[in-house]
Design a protein around this motif. Structure first.
Motif, short mmCIF file in Angstrom:
data_model
loop_
_atom_site.label_atom_id
_atom_site.label_comp_id
_atom_site.label_asym_id
_atom_site.label_seq_id
_atom_site.Cartn_x
_atom_site.Cartn_y
_atom_site.Cartn_z
N GLY A 260 0.60 9.50 -1.95
CA GLY A 260 -0.34 8.59 -1.31
C GLY A 260 0.31 7.73 -0.25
N ILE A 261 1.53 7.27 -0.53
CA ILE A 261 2.22 6.39 0.42
C ILE A 261 2.92 7.17 1.52
CG2 ILE A 261 4.10 4.72 0.65
CD1 ILE A 261 3.46 3.74 -2.12
N LEU A 262 3.69 8.20 1.13
CA LEU A 262 4.56 8.88 2.08
C LEU A 262 3.87 9.98 2.87
CD1 LEU A 262 7.75 9.18 -0.18
CD2 LEU A 262 7.21 7.41 1.50
N TYR A 263 2.93 10.69 2.24
CA TYR A 263 2.28 11.82 2.90
C TYR A 263 0.93 11.43 3.50
CZ TYR A 263 0.34 16.48 3.71
OH TYR A 263 -0.23 17.58 4.29
N PHE A 264 0.09 10.78 2.68
CA PHE A 264 -1.23 10.41 3.17
C PHE A 264 -1.23 9.07 3.90
CE2 PHE A 264 -2.12 13.35 -0.35
CZ PHE A 264 -2.99 14.24 0.28
N LYS A 265 -0.09 8.36 3.89
CA LYS A 265 0.09 7.12 4.65
C LYS A 265 -0.95 6.05 4.31
CE LYS A 265 3.36 9.18 7.00
NZ LYS A 265 4.79 8.86 6.79
N GLU A 266 -1.25 5.92 3.00
CA GLU A 266 -2.21 4.89 2.59
C GLU A 266 -1.55 3.51 2.62
OE1 GLU A 266 -4.29 5.76 -1.00
OE2 GLU A 266 -4.67 7.84 -0.46
N ALA A 267 -2.34 2.51 2.92
CA ALA A 267 -1.82 1.15 3.05
C ALA A 267 -1.43 0.58 1.69
CB ALA A 267 -2.87 0.26 3.71
N MET A 268 -0.34 -0.17 1.67
CA MET A 268 0.10 -0.85 0.45
C MET A 268 0.52 -2.28 0.81
SD MET A 268 -0.04 0.59 -2.55
CE MET A 268 1.26 -0.18 -3.52
N PRO A 269 -0.46 -3.18 0.98
CA PRO A 269 -0.13 -4.58 1.26
C PRO A 269 0.58 -5.21 0.06
CG PRO A 269 -2.48 -4.32 0.87
CD PRO A 269 -1.91 -2.94 0.94
N PRO A 270 1.20 -6.38 0.27
CA PRO A 270 2.00 -7.01 -0.79
C PRO A 270 1.26 -7.21 -2.11
CG PRO A 270 2.39 -8.11 1.30
CD PRO A 270 1.28 -7.13 1.53
N GLU A 271 -0.02 -7.58 -2.04
CA GLU A 271 -0.74 -7.84 -3.29
C GLU A 271 -0.92 -6.57 -4.11
OE1 GLU A 271 -3.73 -7.82 0.18
OE2 GLU A 271 -1.72 -8.61 -0.28
N ARG A 272 -1.03 -5.42 -3.45
CA ARG A 272 -1.12 -4.16 -4.21
C ARG A 272 0.23 -3.81 -4.83
NH1 ARG A 272 -4.85 -0.40 -0.17
NH2 ARG A 272 -6.50 -1.96 0.12
N TRP A 273 1.30 -4.04 -4.08
CA TRP A 273 2.63 -3.83 -4.67
C TRP A 273 2.81 -4.70 -5.90
CZ3 TRP A 273 5.68 0.08 -4.07
CH2 TRP A 273 5.75 0.78 -2.87
N ALA A 274 2.32 -5.95 -5.82
CA ALA A 274 2.44 -6.86 -6.97
C ALA A 274 1.66 -6.33 -8.16
CB ALA A 274 1.93 -8.25 -6.57
N GLY A 275 0.45 -5.81 -7.91
CA GLY A 275 -0.34 -5.26 -9.00
C GLY A 275 0.32 -4.05 -9.64
N PHE A 276 0.83 -3.14 -8.82
CA PHE A 276 1.52 -1.97 -9.35
C PHE A 276 2.79 -2.38 -10.11
CE2 PHE A 276 -1.22 0.64 -6.81
CZ PHE A 276 -1.18 1.90 -7.41
N ALA A 277 3.50 -3.38 -9.60
CA ALA A 277 4.72 -3.84 -10.28
C ALA A 277 4.39 -4.35 -11.69
CB ALA A 277 5.40 -4.93 -9.46
N LEU A 278 3.26 -5.04 -11.83
CA LEU A 278 2.86 -5.52 -13.16
C LEU A 278 2.52 -4.34 -14.07
CD1 LEU A 278 0.65 -8.61 -12.21
CD2 LEU A 278 2.85 -8.64 -13.41
N VAL A 279 1.86 -3.34 -13.53
CA VAL A 279 1.55 -2.15 -14.34
C VAL A 279 2.83 -1.48 -14.80
CG1 VAL A 279 0.57 0.18 -14.26
CG2 VAL A 279 -0.70 -1.72 -13.29
N TRP A 280 3.80 -1.32 -13.90
CA TRP A 280 5.06 -0.68 -14.27
C TRP A 280 5.83 -1.51 -15.30
CZ3 TRP A 280 6.01 0.11 -8.37
CH2 TRP A 280 5.23 1.19 -7.93
N LEU A 281 5.73 -2.84 -15.18
CA LEU A 281 6.37 -3.71 -16.18
C LEU A 281 5.73 -3.48 -17.55
CD1 LEU A 281 8.18 -6.04 -17.09
CD2 LEU A 281 6.40 -7.64 -16.28
N ALA A 282 4.42 -3.40 -17.59
CA ALA A 282 3.73 -3.16 -18.86
C ALA A 282 4.16 -1.83 -19.47
CB ALA A 282 2.21 -3.17 -18.65
N LEU A 283 4.29 -0.79 -18.65
CA LEU A 283 4.70 0.52 -19.15
C LEU A 283 6.14 0.50 -19.65
CD1 LEU A 283 3.07 2.88 -16.50
CD2 LEU A 283 2.27 2.36 -18.80
#
Length: 355
Positions: A260-283
């Motif tokens: 999604g990020i590297l091939y489809f070039k979808e946007a990842m603003p800081p707040e989305r990175w923060a949300g994903f980081a929390l998900v990864w922390l939970a996992l």
């Protein structure tokens, strides 16, 4: 470990990597099917999957389960429910990829273990350990952060996660092997899907044949894309520990996220990175807690076996040792299940069909 068992484990790992790798790279496939819409692609996937899964069953000569299933109306009803739920999951996933939401779709499979745990608490009255509660809380915070980031709830992710979790719960109750279960589910899906495709063709809106032989071949290949990873998963599941399968399942959303990020070039603003980081922390919290619990359980089982062996050697009464703890495969299975806090629902049943 004997050379034969080591070889079997390597074979299982290769099949596991192949299965989750194919599921992780599948976002590259669905855009190739345009200009077909998501519903038409979904219908073709259901129709052609039955053919290829049926061929796989013919090859491995595994049909005894069918007669038993047909004599059990309750399991047939559950198969129908599973087919309906996975239809929603497949449809939303295909639409999300072809509409430019690959990253949000990957999030659905990242949070699936958290949703599975939540369903276990709410519906099955399961008790969680403190670290699991913490992980669920962090996951809930992640959804709030992502809601702010997207300007709306991440409904694609939530729909994929909840449908997959419910699907896993139903499949656990059905208790069928992966290929067999997929064959039964696609058999339920077949007639409605075929009816839709015939209706679409009568209206002159079908792309099958209208866009050339290559496009038609790609639509037929949706059956292979569904069945082949399933066969590889089945080969892996019988050769590697449940804990390993539980960890391998994260390969698919990781690949999808990177695509999604590297091939489809979808946007990842800081707040989305923060949300994903929390998900990864939970996992990470779930994985750490699961591995710790598994080691503790393994030590307990080893201690019980040692007591039983000592009692046998000395001729003493073995009454303090419950033989079921040592020999009962259900107890051993429960000990292994602890490695993946999403339970066997997520590690064995849910990932079988992929996105």
């Amino acid at each position: 470990m004997t050379e034969k068992s080591a070889g079997e484990r390597r074979k299982g790992l290769l099949n596991g990597f192949a299965a989750y790798g194919m599921w992780g790279l599948v976002p590259l496939f669905w855009p190739l099917l345009k200009p077909a819409g998501a519903v038409e692609i979904l219908a073709h996937r259901m129709v052609w999957s039955l053919f290829f899964v049926g061929a796989a069953l013919l090859f491995i000569r595994r049909w005894a389960w069918l007669g038993e299933l047909l004599r059990q109306p309750r399991r047939l009803a559950l198969i129908t429910v599973a087919a309906a739920v996975i239809t929603v999951n497949w449809g939303v996933y295909i639409w999300s990829v072809n509409s430019g939401h690959v990253v949000e779709a990957s999030l659905g499979y990242f949070i699936n273990p958290l949703v599975t745990i939540a369903i276990g608490v709410l519906l099955l009255k399961e008790r969680l350990r403190p670290v699991q509660w913490t992980a669920v809380g962090v996951g809930f915070a992640a959804v709030l952060v992502l809601t702010i980031g997207y300007g709306r709830p991440p409904w694609i992710s939530l729909c994929l996660a909840f449908s997959f979790a419910v699907y896993g719960l139903v499949k656990k109750k059905i208790n069928l092997g992966g290929v067999e279960s997929l064959a039964a589910e696609t058999a339920v899906q077949f007639l409605p899907a075929l009816g839709y495709l015939l209706w679409l063709s009568n209206r002159g809106e079908s792309t099958f044949g209208a866009e050339g032989a290559g496009h038609a071949a790609l639509l037929v290949a949706t059956g292979i894309v569904t069945a082949l990873p399933m066969v590889c998963f089945g080969a892996a599941a019988i050769r590697v520990p449940l804990s390993t399968m539980g960890l391998l399942q994260y390969l698919a959303p990781v690949f999808q996220f990177l695509l999604g990020i590297l091939y489809f070039k979808e946007a990842m603003p800081p707040e989305r990175w923060a949300g994903f980081a929390l998900v990864w922390l939970a996992l990470m919290l779930l994985t750490w807690d699961a591995l710790r619990t598994a080691r503790r359980t393994a030590r307990t089982l080893a201690g019980e076996r040692a007591k039983a062996a000592a009692a046998t050697a000395t001729g003493a009464a073995a009454s303090p040792v419950d033989p079921s703890v040592v020999a009962n495969p259900v107890v051993v299975a429960n000990a292994v299940d602890a490695v993946n806090p999403a339970d066997a629902v997520n590690a064995v049943n849910a990932p079988k069909v992929g996105p």
